[in-house]
Design a protein around this motif. Structure first.
Motif, PDB file in Angstrom:
ATOM      1  N   LYS A   7     -19.525   8.931 -23.873  1.00  0.00           N
ATOM      2  CA  LYS A   7     -19.747   9.015 -22.429  1.00  0.00           C
ATOM      3  C   LYS A   7     -20.847   8.374 -21.715  1.00  0.00           C
ATOM      4  CE  LYS A   7     -19.614  13.782 -21.630  1.00  0.00           C
ATOM      5  NZ  LYS A   7     -19.229  14.752 -21.470  1.00  0.00           N
ATOM      6  N   VAL A   8     -21.947   8.593 -22.708  1.00  0.00           N
ATOM      7  CA  VAL A   8     -23.273   7.795 -22.194  1.00  0.00           C
ATOM      8  C   VAL A   8     -23.067   6.233 -22.361  1.00  0.00           C
ATOM      9  CG1 VAL A   8     -25.684   7.232 -22.929  1.00  0.00           C
ATOM     10  CG2 VAL A   8     -24.799   9.650 -23.096  1.00  0.00           C
ATOM     11  N   LEU A   9     -22.583   5.790 -23.252  1.00  0.00           N
ATOM     12  CA  LEU A   9     -22.431   4.272 -23.038  1.00  0.00           C
ATOM     13  C   LEU A   9     -21.310   3.653 -21.741  1.00  0.00           C
ATOM     14  CD1 LEU A   9     -23.908   2.313 -24.741  1.00  0.00           C
ATOM     15  CD2 LEU A   9     -22.103   2.085 -26.318  1.00  0.00           C
ATOM     16  N   GLN A  10     -20.332   4.625 -21.913  1.00  0.00           N
ATOM     17  CA  GLN A  10     -19.201   4.149 -20.763  1.00  0.00           C
ATOM     18  C   GLN A  10     -19.842   4.193 -19.304  1.00  0.00           C
ATOM     19  OE1 GLN A  10     -15.945   6.523 -21.623  1.00  0.00           O
ATOM     20  NE2 GLN A  10     -15.131   5.170 -22.943  1.00  0.00           N
ATOM     21  N   ALA A  11     -20.757   5.361 -19.140  1.00  0.00           N
ATOM     22  CA  ALA A  11     -21.099   5.654 -17.658  1.00  0.00           C
ATOM     23  C   ALA A  11     -22.563   4.578 -17.701  1.00  0.00           C
ATOM     24  CB  ALA A  11     -21.864   6.786 -17.753  1.00  0.00           C
ATOM     25  N   GLY A  12     -23.008   4.030 -18.456  1.00  0.00           N
ATOM     26  CA  GLY A  12     -24.197   3.001 -18.459  1.00  0.00           C
ATOM     27  C   GLY A  12     -23.472   1.699 -18.099  1.00  0.00           C
ATOM     28  N   SER A  13     -22.345   1.441 -18.852  1.00  0.00           N
ATOM     29  CA  SER A  13     -21.706   0.091 -18.808  1.00  0.00           C
ATOM     30  C   SER A  13     -21.038   0.098 -17.338  1.00  0.00           C
ATOM     31  CB  SER A  13     -20.633   0.019 -19.880  1.00  0.00           C
ATOM     32  OG  SER A  13     -21.223  -0.112 -21.113  1.00  0.00           O
TER      33      SER A  13
END
Ligand code: ADP
Ligand code: NA
Length: 328
Positions: free
Chosen positions: A302-308
């Motif tokens: 979730k963190v990485l998807q939101a950041g991307s």
């Protein structure tokens, strides 16, 4: 427009080590609180300039995400994202690749060193990755880039590309400045003439943020020093001991002179354990946070998807403008 934007990247090629932490990640954590617009990228596109096993690479991306969060990178304060998920990086990289001459890349120290290591048979990616770095930075119109000493030449290339683009197409990219992260290179514990590196085949040379206290003690015990038993700081003549002093100073935040003064009367064998203890103490909270995070893959995702997604939002309009300027 006076707005500062900070960009930096790290390759997902294994668990970060003491050098990555002291030379990069620790200052990243500080910078995200000091500046309003900060981006940190897990640069997976860079990691395939040398062969990678797909399953190992995928795991390394999760490990790096967990490691950065455990070290204190806060997605509320900085945009943490995966480079390959923002396709504009490769688009801008191509445009910049067409603006640079071959010899400029062939003369870079890192290319010479890395291709020599690969018997002058390095990939085109290994040659042109500094241009991809330029795209990483310029895509966000970054103004400041925290870098280690080894990246100064590449920063000059990025600055030249920004100026060259502006000259040809009109003022568009800020010319980014380096923020030199203060830590000198942390050296290999086994060979003080080499830097500590994720890819060192000698497992005792590199201290990872996830190493257990026992592993850390073992690695420092086996650290290469010399035949003088006193603790002094003399990097030119006493590389091994001086590396220990530098590490000790960096993890405690005390000046080099102070840690040397405190170590008067201790021999180097004993001193290794003192430094090991300081490193164990520094990494203890990171190690336990990392263990927690690794059990929650859904959260990492979730963190990485939101950041991307956030990075993409910033990158898309810049890339569109670039394409228009180029004549597409
Ligand atoms: P590695 O060379 O270990 O694969 P990276 O190339 O991913 O590490 O570098 C990530 C960041 O860590 C960069 O900012 C780099 O300057 C820094 N770094 C890497 N190794 C060291 C070291 N031994 N000492 C200090 N900083 C380092
Ligand atoms: Na911030």
């Amino acid at each position: 427009d006076g707005v500062k934007r900070v960009f930096s990247g790290i390759q997902p090629t294994g668990i970060p080590h003491l050098g990555n932490y002291l030379g990069a990640i620790e200052s990243w954590v500080r910078l995200q609180s000091e500046h309003s617009s900060v981006l940190y990228s897990i640069v997976d596109l860079h990691s395939i300039t040398v062969p990678q096993d797909p399953a190992v690479l995928r795991q390394s991306i999760w490990d790096m995400t967990a490691a950065l969060l455990a070290c204190g990178i806060n997605p509320e304060k900085s945009v943490l994202f995966q480079q390959s998920q923002v396709s504009e990086h490769t688009q801008l990289s191509w445009i910049l690749t067409c603006m640079i001459r071959l010899p400029r890349l062939q003369h870079l120290h890192q290319w010479k060193a890395k291709t020599a290591k690969q018997k002058h048979n390095g990939t085109m990616g290994l040659l042109t990755y500094p241009v991809l770095q330029a795209a990483d930075v310029l895509l966000y119109k970054s103004t400041h880039v925290p870098v280690g000493e080894d990246q100064i030449q590449h920063m000059e290339l990025i600055q030249d590309l920004a100026r060259g683009f502006n000259k040809k197409y009109g003022e568009f990219f800020p010319v980014p400045k380096s923020i030199l992260t203060s830590m000198k290179k942390v050296k290999s514990l086994r060979d003080p003439s080499a830097k500590m590196s994720k890819s060192d085949p000698d497992k005792l040379a590199t201290v990872r943020i996830t190493d257990s206290p026992e592993e850390i003690v073992q690695k420092f015990r086996k650290a290469v020093t010399d035949f003088t038993s006193e603790v002094t700081y003399d990097p030119a003549r006493r590389g091994g001991v001086s590396n220990l002093v530098a590490i000790h100073s960096a993890v405690t935040g005390l000046p080099v002179e102070e840690v040397v003064r405190q170590s008067a009367g201790i021999n180097t064998a004993r001193y290794k354990l003192v430094v090991a203890d300081a490193v164990i103490e520094k990494f203890a909270p990171i190690r336990s946070e990392m263990a927690k995070l690794k059990m929650d893959q859904g959260h990492l995702q979730k963190v990485l998807q939101a950041g991307s997604a956030k990075a993409k939002e910033l990158a898309y309009p810049v890339c569109q403008e670039v394409k228009e300027l180029v004549g597409f």
